[in-house]
Design a protein around this motif. Structure first.
Motif, mmCIF file in Angstrom:
data_model
loop_
_atom_site.group_PDB
_atom_site.id
_atom_site.type_symbol
_atom_site.label_atom_id
_atom_site.label_comp_id
_atom_site.label_asym_id
_atom_site.label_seq_id
_atom_site.Cartn_x
_atom_site.Cartn_y
_atom_site.Cartn_z
ATOM 1 N N GLY A 261 4.515 4.913 -5.517
ATOM 2 C CA GLY A 261 3.628 6.052 -5.361
ATOM 3 C C GLY A 261 2.170 5.864 -5.690
ATOM 4 N N ILE A 262 1.817 4.770 -6.358
ATOM 5 C CA ILE A 262 0.424 4.603 -6.783
ATOM 6 C C ILE A 262 -0.507 4.442 -5.591
ATOM 7 N N MET A 263 -0.183 3.523 -4.702
ATOM 8 C CA MET A 263 -1.073 3.270 -3.573
ATOM 9 C C MET A 263 -1.042 4.417 -2.560
ATOM 10 N N ILE A 264 0.071 5.142 -2.472
ATOM 11 C CA ILE A 264 0.105 6.343 -1.642
ATOM 12 C C ILE A 264 -0.902 7.359 -2.180
ATOM 13 N N THR A 265 -0.882 7.567 -3.486
ATOM 14 C CA THR A 265 -1.787 8.529 -4.115
ATOM 15 C C THR A 265 -3.240 8.100 -3.974
ATOM 16 N N TYR A 266 -3.532 6.851 -4.312
ATOM 17 C CA TYR A 266 -4.918 6.380 -4.246
ATOM 18 C C TYR A 266 -5.471 6.436 -2.825
ATOM 19 N N SER A 267 -4.664 6.043 -1.840
ATOM 20 C CA SER A 267 -5.170 6.032 -0.463
ATOM 21 C C SER A 267 -5.398 7.441 0.067
ATOM 22 N N SER A 268 -4.741 8.440 -0.529
ATOM 23 C CA SER A 268 -4.977 9.817 -0.102
ATOM 24 C C SER A 268 -6.366 10.296 -0.492
ATOM 25 N N TYR A 269 -7.022 9.580 -1.397
ATOM 26 C CA TYR A 269 -8.382 9.935 -1.829
ATOM 27 C C TYR A 269 -9.451 9.203 -1.010
ATOM 28 N N LEU A 270 -9.041 8.395 -0.039
ATOM 29 C CA LEU A 270 -10.005 7.704 0.811
ATOM 30 C C LEU A 270 -10.556 8.651 1.874
ATOM 31 N N LYS A 271 -11.770 8.404 2.298
ATOM 32 C CA LYS A 271 -12.321 9.166 3.406
ATOM 33 C C LYS A 271 -11.507 8.893 4.670
ATOM 34 N N LYS A 272 -11.639 9.794 5.644
ATOM 35 C CA LYS A 272 -10.791 9.712 6.836
ATOM 36 C C LYS A 272 -11.016 8.441 7.638
ATOM 37 N N LYS A 273 -12.230 7.958 7.683
ATOM 38 C CA LYS A 273 -12.523 6.726 8.409
ATOM 39 C C LYS A 273 -12.683 5.591 7.405
ATOM 40 N N SER A 274 -11.558 5.052 6.962
ATOM 41 C CA SER A 274 -11.572 3.977 5.971
ATOM 42 C C SER A 274 -10.774 2.789 6.495
ATOM 43 N N ASP A 275 -11.274 1.602 6.256
ATOM 44 C CA ASP A 275 -10.632 0.373 6.730
ATOM 45 C C ASP A 275 -9.431 0.052 5.836
ATOM 46 N N LEU A 276 -8.253 0.492 6.238
ATOM 47 C CA LEU A 276 -7.069 0.336 5.392
ATOM 48 C C LEU A 276 -6.637 -1.113 5.259
ATOM 49 N N THR A 277 -6.559 -1.833 6.372
ATOM 50 C CA THR A 277 -6.036 -3.209 6.307
ATOM 51 C C THR A 277 -7.037 -4.156 5.647
ATOM 52 N N GLY A 278 -8.327 -3.983 5.956
ATOM 53 C CA GLY A 278 -9.323 -4.836 5.305
ATOM 54 C C GLY A 278 -9.291 -4.663 3.799
ATOM 55 N N THR A 279 -9.157 -3.408 3.359
ATOM 56 C CA THR A 279 -9.064 -3.114 1.934
ATOM 57 C C THR A 279 -7.778 -3.690 1.346
ATOM 58 N N GLY A 280 -6.660 -3.548 2.063
ATOM 59 C CA GLY A 280 -5.380 -4.074 1.584
ATOM 60 C C GLY A 280 -5.406 -5.574 1.403
ATOM 61 N N LEU A 281 -6.048 -6.281 2.329
ATOM 62 C CA LEU A 281 -6.139 -7.746 2.211
ATOM 63 C C LEU A 281 -6.950 -8.143 0.986
ATOM 64 N N VAL A 282 -8.059 -7.445 0.761
ATOM 65 C CA VAL A 282 -8.881 -7.743 -0.421
ATOM 66 C C VAL A 282 -8.091 -7.503 -1.698
ATOM 67 N N VAL A 283 -7.394 -6.360 -1.782
ATOM 68 C CA VAL A 283 -6.625 -6.019 -2.982
ATOM 69 C C VAL A 283 -5.501 -7.025 -3.198
ATOM 70 N N GLY A 284 -4.773 -7.351 -2.137
ATOM 71 C CA GLY A 284 -3.652 -8.278 -2.262
ATOM 72 C C GLY A 284 -4.070 -9.655 -2.742
ATOM 73 N N PHE A 285 -5.115 -10.205 -2.147
ATOM 74 C CA PHE A 285 -5.537 -11.556 -2.520
ATOM 75 C C PHE A 285 -6.292 -11.571 -3.845
ATOM 76 N N ALA A 286 -6.983 -10.488 -4.175
ATOM 77 C CA ALA A 286 -7.646 -10.417 -5.481
ATOM 78 C C ALA A 286 -6.605 -10.410 -6.598
ATOM 79 N N ASN A 287 -5.540 -9.652 -6.414
ATOM 80 C CA ASN A 287 -4.465 -9.607 -7.406
ATOM 81 C C ASN A 287 -3.831 -10.976 -7.593
ATOM 82 N N SER A 288 -3.548 -11.664 -6.480
ATOM 83 C CA SER A 288 -2.921 -12.981 -6.574
ATOM 84 C C SER A 288 -3.864 -14.008 -7.183
ATOM 85 N N SER A 289 -5.144 -13.907 -6.879
ATOM 86 C CA SER A 289 -6.117 -14.833 -7.466
ATOM 87 C C SER A 289 -6.158 -14.682 -8.975
ATOM 88 N N PHE A 290 -6.105 -13.429 -9.445
ATOM 89 C CA PHE A 290 -6.111 -13.214 -10.895
ATOM 90 C C PHE A 290 -4.838 -13.782 -11.518
#
Length: 526
Positions: A261-290
């Protein structure tokens, strides 16, 4: 954060970091920018597990060879599920229960299952952050002396002998625990932008800087190369073991904050025209890099400890609580600049924990706001005060650690894996994936195609296998040898309660439920 309180259109200058909102957003708070969302999402994903779980899981499952199944899991399950969570929240503009309800009213229990899972997690997560806060200070004075293990269990936690229930409070544990709750409450009461986004934007860069300094110091310690060799030397034979692949998928599921439920909740606060996949790739690889960075820092320090004591790395390597509160204090006792290493390590645990804690509690607050139509501050106090009391009663006492251990095991299996398996299966079986795919592609730079469907199918199989495997092990023998009555209350009983309460909450009427058609929604351009 600007919180709209009427249907009147308001336009603010968001070039200064504020928000453009209109009546179509139904009073919903939003992140001021994609950057603010990414800091919050990365803050949620980067938590205690990145620091104290990933390094040991990698070491136990083939060292450098483990990176292969880990990357496969990230690309075939982690990032595709991030996209799915983002699409559900962003398209349906609601907390987990509301987002699922807007897909299909029969799916609302999945959302409440997510919410209740977060309730369980946050009431024990807070005490671990409190421990880390205490140990940040203890690092400066060497409070644990020459025997960190005895200090942690006997002097600090004051654990009771055997497993029992009691209300013998431990002030040095309960105090920081309450402090964590008050700090979290104050941040969340400020709202999505002023609280969640600004705190993540502050803590995440600070966390990275602190951890980089700690890693740099660890790499200079005598014997550091011994630890790094143990971590990264590949054992390719491990790739033929199914358990290694399951461990990789498990690490991804638990690390990326997906399926509860966390990412469902957070993404509901994004503006209507938001780059979902570009953001997801950044989040996914940033987490793995850490996670990789954490592995380097932790095993460099363990290599020093092994060399200093004439032992092999396998004799000193550990995970979780043992690594953080026993092994690292022992390292701090012997290492040059030990107090600084301790300050940076435990401080990093605090900051990583706080950003994750904020995201966990936000899921609950958002659901209560949507269902009951409460104001932000009222909802925050309604959620946090009762949970702070329960958290203190359970984990600020001499019996806290066994309860934490059992609840953590069962909620991960029956709150994250089971709920994730059933929700992804239900979304796929109800033929909603094409609708969500069209939504993703309509707003995103990186388009998803049939391969995304295949990845979702793989995820369903893996989650189902993990659920079967964990359940079989739990039924075969008592987890960690705990007595039946204890497991029946805090393990099986808690797990069943999640499902029952999710159904009960779904049956309760929504206050002033509004008509919603995502295909007719129009929003602002970032």
């Amino acid at each position: 954060m600007f919180h709209q309180t009427s249907g009147v259109k308001h336009t603010l200058n968001y070039s200064r970091g504020t928000i453009v909102s209109d009546s179509n957003q139904s009073k919903r708070e939003t992140f001021s920018s994609r950057r603010a969302f990414m800091f919050a999402a990365i803050g949620s994903a980067v938590g205690l597990g990145n620091i104290w779980r990933f390094p040991y899981v990698t070491y136990e499952n083939g060292g450098g060879a483990f990176i292969v199944p880990y990357l496969v899991a990230l690309l075939t399950a982690g990032i595709p599920l991030l996209f799915l969570d983002y699409a559900l929240g962003h398209r349906n503009r609601g907390s987990a229960p509301l987002a699922f309800r807007r897909v299909n009213k029969a799916f609302e229990p999945f959302g409440w299952w997510n919410v209740l899972t977060n309730v369980i997690i946050c009431i024990y997560y807070a005490v671990i952050i409190g421990w880390a806060a205490s140990y940040t200070y203890y690092s400066l004075i060497g409070a644990w002396g020459s025997d960190p293990q005895a200090f942690f269990f006997k002097d600090y936690l004051q654990m009771a002998d055997g497993v029992s229930l009691g209300l013998d409070f431990v002030a040095k544990v309960a105090g920081p625990l309450v402090g964590v709750w008050i700090f979290t409450l104050l941040i969340l009461a400020l709202g999505v932008q002023k609280g969640v986004a600004r705190s993540s934007s502050f803590f995440m860069p600070l966390l990275v800087v602190m951890f980089l300094i700690m890693v740099g110091i660890s790499l200079t310690l005598p014997g550091a190369e011994k630890g790094l060799n143990a971590l990264f030397t590949p054992d390719w034979s491990k790739l033929s073991e199914p358990g290694v692949w399951v461990a990789a998928y498990g690490q991804i599921f638990f690390s990326l904050s997906i399926c509860f439920g966390i990412m469902i909740t957070y993404s509901s606060y994004l503006k209507k025209k938001s780059d979902l996949t570009g953001t997801g790739l950044v989040v996914g690889f940033a987490n793995s890099s850490f996670e990789v960075l954490a592995g380097i820092g932790v095993f460099a320090a363990l290599g020093f400890m092994a060399a200093a004591n004439g032992k092999e790395v396998s004799e000193v390597a550990s995970s979780g609580i043992g690594l953080a509160f026993i092994a690292f204090p022992a390292i701090i006792n012997q290492a040059p600049f030990g107090a600084l290493i301790g300050l940076l390590f435990f401080g990093s645990l605090v900051f990583a924990g706080i950003t994750s804690m904020i995201s966990i509690v936000e899921v609950i607050i958002a659901a209560i706001q949507d269902k009951m139509k409460l104001g932000r501050v009222t909802a925050t106090f309604t959620v946090c005060i009762p949970m702070m009391i329960i958290s203190t009663l359970l984990f600020g006492t001499t019996t806290g650690l066994p309860v934490l251990d059992v609840m953590d095991k069962f909620v991960n299996t029956y709150g994250i894996v089971a709920a994730g398996f059933l929700y992804v299966l239900a979304i796929a079986a109800s033929k909603n994936l094409p609708v969500l795919r069209r939504h993703i592609n309509a707003v995103s730079s990186f388009k998803v195609g049939p391969i995304w469907y295949a990845c979702i199918g793989i995820t369903i199989v893996i989650l189902g296998y993990m659920l079967f495997k964990d359940t079989s092990a739990l039924l075969e023998k008592n987890y960690e040898g705990y007595p039946d009555w204890f497991l029946n209350i805090f393990g099986w009983g808690m797990s069943l309660a999640l499902v029952v309460l999710a159904l009960v909450l779904s049956a309760m009427p929504w206050r002033k439920e509004e008509a919603f058609n995502p295909d007719e929604e129009k929003g602002d351009q970032e």
